[in-house]
Design a protein around this motif. Structure first.
Motif, mmCIF file in Angstrom:
data_model
loop_
_atom_site.group_PDB
_atom_site.id
_atom_site.type_symbol
_atom_site.label_atom_id
_atom_site.label_comp_id
_atom_site.label_asym_id
_atom_site.label_seq_id
_atom_site.Cartn_x
_atom_site.Cartn_y
_atom_site.Cartn_z
ATOM 1 N N ARG A 134 0.794 -1.224 0.000
ATOM 2 C CA ARG A 134 0.000 0.000 0.000
ATOM 3 C C ARG A 134 0.831 1.282 0.000
ATOM 4 O O ARG A 134 0.265 2.367 0.128
ATOM 5 C CB ARG A 134 -0.917 0.003 1.224
ATOM 6 C CG ARG A 134 -1.876 -1.169 1.290
ATOM 7 C CD ARG A 134 -2.915 -1.136 0.190
ATOM 8 N NE ARG A 134 -3.888 -2.228 0.327
ATOM 9 C CZ ARG A 134 -4.902 -2.416 -0.493
ATOM 10 N NH1 ARG A 134 -5.075 -1.606 -1.521
ATOM 11 N NH2 ARG A 134 -5.745 -3.429 -0.300
ATOM 12 N N THR A 135 2.128 1.185 -0.118
ATOM 13 C CA THR A 135 2.963 2.389 -0.103
ATOM 14 C C THR A 135 3.878 2.412 -1.319
ATOM 15 O O THR A 135 4.224 1.371 -1.875
ATOM 16 C CB THR A 135 3.823 2.462 1.163
ATOM 17 O OG1 THR A 135 4.668 1.298 1.224
ATOM 18 C CG2 THR A 135 2.970 2.534 2.424
ATOM 19 N N ARG A 136 4.266 3.628 -1.699
ATOM 20 C CA ARG A 136 5.243 3.794 -2.782
ATOM 21 C C ARG A 136 6.639 3.995 -2.208
ATOM 22 O O ARG A 136 7.613 3.453 -2.707
ATOM 23 C CB ARG A 136 4.878 5.004 -3.640
ATOM 24 C CG ARG A 136 3.608 4.877 -4.448
ATOM 25 C CD ARG A 136 3.315 6.150 -5.233
ATOM 26 N NE ARG A 136 3.067 7.295 -4.343
ATOM 27 C CZ ARG A 136 3.956 8.245 -4.073
ATOM 28 N NH1 ARG A 136 5.154 8.216 -4.623
ATOM 29 N NH2 ARG A 136 3.645 9.239 -3.264
ATOM 30 N N ARG A 137 6.720 4.767 -1.137
ATOM 31 C CA ARG A 137 8.014 5.164 -0.586
ATOM 32 C C ARG A 137 8.267 4.523 0.781
ATOM 33 O O ARG A 137 9.342 3.995 1.044
ATOM 34 C CB ARG A 137 8.062 6.689 -0.456
ATOM 35 C CG ARG A 137 9.314 7.220 0.200
ATOM 36 C CD ARG A 137 9.192 8.697 0.525
ATOM 37 N NE ARG A 137 10.348 9.182 1.259
ATOM 38 C CZ ARG A 137 10.537 8.993 2.556
ATOM 39 N NH1 ARG A 137 9.654 8.336 3.273
ATOM 40 N NH2 ARG A 137 11.626 9.459 3.147
ATOM 41 N N ALA A 138 7.285 4.599 1.654
ATOM 42 C CA ALA A 138 7.468 4.112 3.028
ATOM 43 C C ALA A 138 7.597 2.593 3.065
ATOM 44 O O ALA A 138 7.056 1.880 2.210
ATOM 45 C CB ALA A 138 6.293 4.554 3.892
ATOM 46 N N VAL A 139 8.307 2.113 4.072
ATOM 47 C CA VAL A 139 8.430 0.667 4.298
ATOM 48 C C VAL A 139 7.103 0.181 4.874
ATOM 49 O O VAL A 139 6.707 0.554 5.982
ATOM 50 C CB VAL A 139 9.593 0.364 5.267
ATOM 51 C CG1 VAL A 139 9.663 -1.133 5.549
ATOM 52 C CG2 VAL A 139 10.916 0.877 4.707
ATOM 53 N N PHE A 140 6.391 -0.645 4.122
ATOM 54 C CA PHE A 140 5.068 -1.143 4.511
ATOM 55 C C PHE A 140 5.252 -2.256 5.534
ATOM 56 O O PHE A 140 5.915 -3.262 5.268
ATOM 57 C CB PHE A 140 4.340 -1.645 3.274
ATOM 58 C CG PHE A 140 2.885 -1.947 3.485
ATOM 59 C CD1 PHE A 140 2.085 -1.132 4.260
ATOM 60 C CD2 PHE A 140 2.307 -3.059 2.876
ATOM 61 C CE1 PHE A 140 0.738 -1.406 4.435
ATOM 62 C CE2 PHE A 140 0.965 -3.340 3.037
ATOM 63 C CZ PHE A 140 0.174 -2.515 3.816
ATOM 64 N N THR A 141 4.672 -2.078 6.711
ATOM 65 C CA THR A 141 5.013 -2.931 7.859
ATOM 66 C C THR A 141 3.793 -3.627 8.442
ATOM 67 O O THR A 141 2.747 -3.001 8.664
ATOM 68 C CB THR A 141 5.675 -2.069 8.957
ATOM 69 O OG1 THR A 141 6.764 -1.343 8.380
ATOM 70 C CG2 THR A 141 6.192 -2.935 10.090
ATOM 71 N N ALA A 142 3.943 -4.917 8.713
ATOM 72 C CA ALA A 142 2.901 -5.711 9.367
ATOM 73 C C ALA A 142 3.268 -5.918 10.829
ATOM 74 O O ALA A 142 4.442 -6.036 11.178
ATOM 75 C CB ALA A 142 2.748 -7.059 8.665
ATOM 76 N N PHE A 143 2.254 -5.977 11.683
ATOM 77 C CA PHE A 143 2.462 -6.079 13.125
ATOM 78 C C PHE A 143 1.852 -7.381 13.647
ATOM 79 O O PHE A 143 0.785 -7.802 13.213
ATOM 80 C CB PHE A 143 1.799 -4.892 13.817
ATOM 81 C CG PHE A 143 1.883 -4.907 15.326
ATOM 82 C CD1 PHE A 143 2.938 -4.301 15.981
ATOM 83 C CD2 PHE A 143 0.891 -5.521 16.090
ATOM 84 C CE1 PHE A 143 3.009 -4.305 17.366
ATOM 85 C CE2 PHE A 143 0.956 -5.533 17.471
ATOM 86 C CZ PHE A 143 2.021 -4.922 18.111
ATOM 87 N N GLY A 144 2.547 -8.005 14.594
ATOM 88 C CA GLY A 144 2.001 -9.205 15.227
ATOM 89 C C GLY A 144 2.857 -9.650 16.393
ATOM 90 O O GLY A 144 3.902 -9.057 16.681
ATOM 91 N N MET A 145 2.422 -10.702 17.051
ATOM 92 C CA MET A 145 3.138 -11.200 18.238
ATOM 93 C C MET A 145 4.225 -12.187 17.853
ATOM 94 O O MET A 145 4.174 -12.803 16.778
ATOM 95 C CB MET A 145 2.157 -11.875 19.200
ATOM 96 C CG MET A 145 1.143 -10.917 19.816
ATOM 97 S SD MET A 145 0.180 -11.694 21.128
ATOM 98 C CE MET A 145 1.461 -11.978 22.364
ATOM 99 N N THR A 146 5.189 -12.327 18.728
ATOM 100 C CA THR A 146 6.158 -13.406 18.570
ATOM 101 C C THR A 146 5.419 -14.733 18.687
ATOM 102 O O THR A 146 4.278 -14.785 19.163
ATOM 103 C CB THR A 146 7.249 -13.327 19.642
ATOM 104 O OG1 THR A 146 6.638 -13.315 20.939
ATOM 105 C CG2 THR A 146 8.099 -12.071 19.471
#
Length: 533
Positions: A64-76
């Motif tokens: 969903r991004t052109r420039r920013a690092v697209f990041t997913a979040f979750g638990m260990t």
């Protein structure tokens, strides 16, 4: 900070900010916010929690991004389950994301009570999770949950968690003040201590605002060497919110203490900050905070006459940064405390033509002070002030004349025997010599009046199609059933996103509301450039 150094901005509006009471992002909302943040120049955009809900699953169906690092979040990974068999870890790795941020327990109390596992098993979960994401080709970050509380309770274990994540290959070790109770001096000292184990160039800060110091704590971490800051647009977040990026960004860009740091936010992007902040509030369907630092409508507002006089000579006398640098503007308020300098500055800002030698300026100032003594507050109603000023100077056209209005509130039983309350309003206007009468029902007498007033404006009807009332505030100015009431209405032109505020004062709340409604429509027609009758 004499050596230029890179500071990375990480936005968690779409994940941590989504935990704000009353906020529920759709996929379309998330796409719009992601575009907004990407254009601003944010380095990392955390999109949500893949596997947690259908909205986040759909959002992570593509990058969903052109420039920013697209990041997913979750638990260990969960204790007792291998990394290859953990469904949460699998969902993270399957997401179309550039990076993964794991939240990891680093307070031994939470490890034992919340995870119900051993400290050693928790360390193993951290190592294995980071390794799995790294093998999948993702940049990895570890949010060390409750780190500051954990460090104060058991520094050795908290440090061992940070060290384990870094040794396993995490790019960023983010120290989280999850409960928001840590103070800036503590943050600076603890980040300094952690930097002996993890370099500052790999340390981040995630601060909550439960003591009102999330921004101060983030800056304290930067002073101690941390080089990533996590936060949200307009400081949204659960409980009291997160570190406010719309405050942090200009502070880092404009304050000399941080001149040695660089960010991904250009000077040009910084000048869009106010519009970004307000567009985000509009998406959330809430009124922007007038008192927000840098971007609020009162951030560069001056009320006292002596201050206004000084600002007219040199804005630096009462402004810590130029308002234009963040896309905001100076406001010199006209009120019962105002002098001629306030009046002149506000007329210039509003673009109202005048001659400084015009004696009508003195009568205008006198009228403003008389009206404020009766309960008007023009500092909060710029459109009503402009109309008042233009009327004194003879430059407001007559668009329509209100001949009369009335409202009826009826409480009765409907056909099913239920008690209902019905409000009806009748408004009679004269436009171009023709009398027009409109009738409407609404949710209360004020809403009914608004509907009736806008139902038929003759030749002007097409001009108010984009007009929308976005906020309505009532204040009782003195006690008793005969109290004077002040009504403030905020309106918006959907076609231009322009906002304005109007005011009405009366012993009758409906009459005060009608004054503000009439001013709102008149101002809209004036701004559209109509000459009137």
């Amino acid at each position: 900070m004499s050596t230029p150094d890179r500071l990375y901005l990480y936005d968690t509006t779409l994940r941590d900010g989504a935990q704000t009471p009353g906020i529920d992002f759709s996929v379309e909302d998330k796409i719009a916010v992601a575009r907004m943040l990407d254009d601003l120049g944010i380095d990392y955009l955390e999109g949500g929690y893949p596997g947690a809900n259908p909205t986040d699953d759909a959002f992570f169906g593509e990058k969903r991004t052109r420039r920013a690092v697209f990041t997913a979040f979750g638990m260990t990974k969960r204790p007792g389950v291998s990394a290859s068999n953990d469904p949460g870890l699998a969902a993270l790795i399957a997401a179309k994301a550039d990076a993964v941020t794991f939240v990891a327990k680093t307070w031994d109390y939470h490890v034992e009570v919340a995870l119900k596992t051993t400290p050693e098993e928790n360390l193993s979960s951290i190592r294995q999770s980071v390794a799995a994401a790294r093998e999948a080709g993702r940049e990895v970050m570890v949010d060390c949950e409750h780190f500051f509380d954990g460090y104060k309770a058991n520094p050795a274990y908290a440090l061992s968690c940070a060290e384990a994540a870094f040794a396993a290959g995490a790019r960023w070790i983010v120290l989280c003040d999850t409960n928001g109770g840590t103070l800036p001096n503590e943050v600076e000292a603890i980040v300094g201590a952690v930097s002996a184990v993890v370099p500052g160039s790999n340390l981040g800060i995630h601060a909550h605002d439960d003591t009102g110091q999330a921004v101060a704590n983030s800056l304290a971490a930067v002073r101690a060497g941390a080089r990533q800051i996590q936060g949200t647009l307009n400081g949204i977040g659960e409980r009291c919110g997160n570190a406010n990026l719309t405050t942090l960004i200009p502070t880092l860009k404009l304050k000399p203490e941080f001149a040695g740091l660089s960010t991904g936010i250009s000077d040009e992007a910084l000048r869009t900050l106010t519009s970004v902040s307000r567009a985000f509030d509009e998406l959330l369907n809430r009124a922007p905070s007038r008192h927000a630092p840098y971007v609020g409508s009162s951030a560069f507002a001056t009320k006292a006459g002596i201050h206004a006089s000084a600002i007219m000579k040199d804005p630096r006398t009462y402004e810590h940064v130029p308002p234009e640098s963040v896309g905001n503007h100076r406001r010199v308020l006209v009120s019962d405390q105002a002098g001629r300098s306030n009046l002149v500055a506000e007329l210039e800002r509003l673009g109202v033509p005048f001659d400084k030698a015009d004696r009508r300026l003195d009568s205008l100032l006198s009228d403003v002070k008389d009206r404020e003594a009766k309960g008007y507050a023009y500092e909060a109603a710029d459109a009503s002030f402009e109309l008042l000023a233009r009327r004194h100077l003879g430059t407001v056209p007559t668009y329509f004349e209100v001949k009369s209005y009335r409202t009826i509130v009826e409480r009765r039983y409907n056909a099913r025997g239920e008690v209902i309350t019905v409000s009806e309003a009748v408004v009679k206007l004269k436009i171009d010599g023709e009398v027009l009468m409109s009738v409407a029902e609404g949710n209360g007498p004020v809403n009914a009046l608004d509907q009736a007033l806008r139902k038929d404006l003759g030749k002007y009807q097409s001009e108010i199609g984009s007009l929308e009332l976005t906020d309505y505030k009532v204040r009782i100015l003195n006690g008793g059933t005969g109290a004077v009431t002040r009504v403030l209405i905020e309106s918006m032109d959907r076609a231009t996103n322009r906002r304005w505020s109007t005011i009405g004062v009366s012993e009758n709340i409906v009459d005060a509301s009608f004054q503000a409604l009439v001013d709102s429509i008149t101002y809209k027609l004036l701004r559209n450039g109509h000459a009137g009758e």
